[in-house]
Enzyme design. Structure first.
Site, PDB file in Angstrom:
ATOM      1  CG  HIS A 166       0.518 -35.504 -42.311  1.00  0.00           C
ATOM      2  ND1 HIS A 166       1.427 -35.810 -43.294  1.00  0.00           N
ATOM      3  CD2 HIS A 166       0.407 -34.145 -42.323  1.00  0.00           C
ATOM      4  CE1 HIS A 166       1.860 -34.692 -43.871  1.00  0.00           C
ATOM      5  NE2 HIS A 166       1.245 -33.667 -43.298  1.00  0.00           N
ATOM      6  CD  GLU A 167      -2.306 -32.019 -40.583  1.00  0.00           C
ATOM      7  OE1 GLU A 167      -1.576 -31.173 -40.023  1.00  0.00           O
ATOM      8  OE2 GLU A 167      -2.419 -32.091 -41.824  1.00  0.00           O
ATOM      9  CG  HIS A 169       2.636 -30.899 -39.429  1.00  0.00           C
ATOM     10  ND1 HIS A 169       3.831 -30.578 -40.020  1.00  0.00           N
ATOM     11  CD2 HIS A 169       1.817 -31.305 -40.447  1.00  0.00           C
ATOM     12  CE1 HIS A 169       3.754 -30.778 -41.326  1.00  0.00           C
ATOM     13  NE2 HIS A 169       2.548 -31.223 -41.611  1.00  0.00           N
ATOM     14  CG  HIS A 226       8.673 -30.574 -35.806  1.00  0.00           C
ATOM     15  ND1 HIS A 226       8.940 -30.531 -37.157  1.00  0.00           N
ATOM     16  CD2 HIS A 226       9.800 -30.116 -35.202  1.00  0.00           C
ATOM     17  CE1 HIS A 226      10.166 -30.081 -37.350  1.00  0.00           C
ATOM     18  NE2 HIS A 226      10.704 -29.813 -36.181  1.00  0.00           N
TER      19      HIS A 226
END
Length: 605
Positions: free
Chosen positions: A395-396, A399, A402
């Site tokens: 998940h991190e 980020h 991105h």
């Protein structure tokens, strides 16, 4: 099976950690003294900014210089801020980094005040003059979208004197959130919860959810009852605080000439109001799928009555999945391989070049996050080898990549992405990880455990956050209509929403009608809906990537590289998802229904 038991150990001091598992803050500054020297030097920007006041409309050259200066300041202070705040999070007991953060915050406030002239001066430039500026100086063209985005809100920008008044009232607008936080986090104390053997367990905000996940139903009910008993004591104060929040949002919306608080909130990120309403309508149309899931939960738990304190309880049991960090990195690389070699190489670089602060240490900030910088992202974890930690890692890193791709491919002014799309990349990674784990497990019970984990993400993110969004909108409508927002009104509204969203197979306990009183997101100004829209978009994207391969991946990478160069809805369209329609939500919930069917087969045959 990925099962390795971890021996519980004392939490180490920061100095005792292996540096290989700490983030490389030296990529920003070699030491605190180097940071301080840079900060002292960069204070001169205050004078430089003030020199442009009253001059932005004089020429294209002056306007471009100011915009380039703003970008330069953004880069310089982003570096300063990331070092200071990352250092502070390493050990919250250390006063040195806290002092650095305080210095920086104070100066940035001064800098913001010094540059406050810019918006009104940009708005004051006549359209024909600005068009001539673009012709006179082609280098200004890169800022056209940025300037248009300021000028499109012209109807909502007030006179300098009025803007000053609103700025002075800005601190007052934070009071509802501050009051709620102090009451909720500092003042509330709960009686111990008691388990089936009569043993007491300390009940706090931190221990409540783990108790709800536990197998001891007596303990779950005790924790549930004791928690909401306290919220019941403060129900009138909490309702008044929430009413103050809704009223201040409506005040600022009216002051800026918006028809509603919702319109004001969504305009900042260029999201049409229809997106909000489509979400609620689409989820409501798919409520029978949630009723099916609730019915299955009741059946698998074997209870005569299903209560809200049963919603988080493990339905599978006897499965322990452990993922040491080195193994987790390998799984992440394999799970995200469908995103292509370029993505995989950046991910590997992040693992090898110490973008991640992996393990817990005494005083370290809890939770997890990713902070993007021009150097590279920095990711904070508190890794403990669990399945949830594995999902948090991907998940991190979603980020992080991105941010990295946006920074590489966009000029500074467009390098950051808006909050509406912030959770898409991270959740897409989670969906790809889940697909990988399901594909590579041969153990029936382990597969059921994974599917249940996936279903809970749907329930808590797509359904529950949409219910929150509907409650938030209804409360704000009451304020806008001049109607009273009392504890009785809030409880009646919230109770009805729980009945609507969870259906006939669950007992809507009196206590659950008070849940609104403990949700901090209701003070975040129409934030929660973005969890649900982001989740739906991510599920749609992950399915398309796995189905279509390279063309879908290239579209997705265009989105990741896009920063804020387009409105968020248009950026998602580049990736192949149209959030202006209900299609992504319906597709995601069709998968939810499919997974319920598979879990039924696995656990009831």
């Amino acid at each position: 099976m990925y099962i390795i038991r971890r021996i519980t150990m004392a939490i180490p001091e920061r100095s005792e950690l292996n540096p290989a598992f700490t983030w490389a803050l030296e990529d920003l500054y070699s030491c605190d003294e180097a940071w301080q020297a840079d900060f002292d030097w960069d204070k001169d920007y205050l004078k430089t900014v003030k020199a442009y006041e009253g001059r932005l409309g004089e020429s294209a050259k002056l306007l471009l210089r100011y915009l380039e200066l703003s970008d330069e300041i953004e880069v310089v202070f982003d570096k300063l801020a990331n070092y200071a705040y990352r250092r502070a999070d390493e050990d919250t007991r250390d006063s040195g980094p806290q002092a650095m953060c305080a210095q920086l915050t104070n100066f940035l406030t001064q800098l913001s005040t010094a540059s406050s002239f810019a918006t009104n001066e940009i708005l004051a430039i006549p359209d024909e003059t600005l068009e001539q500026f673009y012709k006179d100086l082609p280098g200004l063209e890169v800022y056209r979208r940025h300037l248009d985005n300021i000028r499109r809100r012209r109807a909502h920008i007030l006179s300098p004197a009025e803007e000053k008044l609103l700025a002075m009232a800005g601190e007052l607008s934070e009071n509802p959130d501050n009051i709620f936080s102090m009451l909720n986090d500092a003042d509330m104390k709960f009686a111990d919860a008691v388990d089936a053997q009569g043993n007491p367990h300390a009940l706090t905000h931190g221990t409540y959810i783990p108790m709800m996940h536990g197998s001891d139903r007596t303990l779950r009910k005790s924790a549930f009852d004791n928690l909401y008993a306290v919220y019941g004591q403060y129900r009138n104060t909490l309702a008044a605080t929430l009413a103050a929040q809704a009223k201040q949002l409506w005040f600022f919306a009216q002051a800026r000439k918006y028809p509603s608080a919702l319109a004001a909130a969504l305009d900042r990120t260029e999201v049409p109001e229809a997106v909000y309403h489509n979400l609620i309508a689409a989820v409501r149309e798919n409520l029978p799928k949630m009723y099916r899931y609730v019915g299955l939960r009741k059946k698998l738990l074997g209870v005569e009555e299903l209560h809200f304190y049963d919603l988080y309880a493990d339905m599978v049991g006897d499965v322990e999945m452990k993922f040491p960090f080195e193994e987790a990195k390998e799984i992440a690389l394999k799970a995200l391989a469908p995103l292509g070699s370029d993505y995989g190489n950046i991910l590997k670089e992040g693992f090898e070049e110490r973008w991640i602060d992996v393990y817990e240490n005494a005083g370290k900030r809890s939770g997890a996050y990713s902070a993007g910088t021009k150097v590279h992202p920095f990711v904070l974890l508190n890794y403990h080898d669990t399945l949830n930690d594995l999902f948090t890692l991907v998940h991190e890193m979603g980020h992080a990549l991105h941010s990295e791709l946006s920074n590489w491919n966009q000029p500074t002014v467009y390098s950051d992405y808006v909050i509406f799309v912030a959770e898409v990349a991270s959740t897409c990674n989670e969906a790809l990880l889940m697909e990988y784990l399901l594909k590579n497990t041969t153990d029936k019970k382990e597969r059921a455990y994974l599917i249940n984990y996936f279903l809970e993400q749907f329930r808590t993110t797509l359904y529950r956050q949409t219910m929150f969004a509907e409650f938030e909108e209804k409360i704000n409508q009451l304020a806008q209509n001049g109607e009273g927002i009392t504890a009785d009104v809030c409880c009646a509204l919230y109770r009805q929403l729980n009945q609507d969203y969870f259906g006939p197979d669950i007992v809507v306990d009196d206590a659950i009608a008070l849940e609104w009183a403990r949700i901090p997101h209701f003070y975040y100004n129409y934030y929660v809906y973005q969890y649900a829209t982001g989740y739906a978009a991510a599920i749609a994207l992950s399915r398309r990537i796995l189905k279509e391969g390279e063309p879908a991946v290239e579209d997705y990478l265009k989105f990741l590289r896009g920063g804020s160069s387009l409105p968020p809805i248009e950026l998602l369209k580049l990736a192949g998802v149209d959030m202006s329609t209900a299609d992504p939500i319906n597709q995601a919930l069709a998968l939810f229904d499919e997974l319920i069917g598979e879990l039924e087969e696995l656990l009831t045959d």
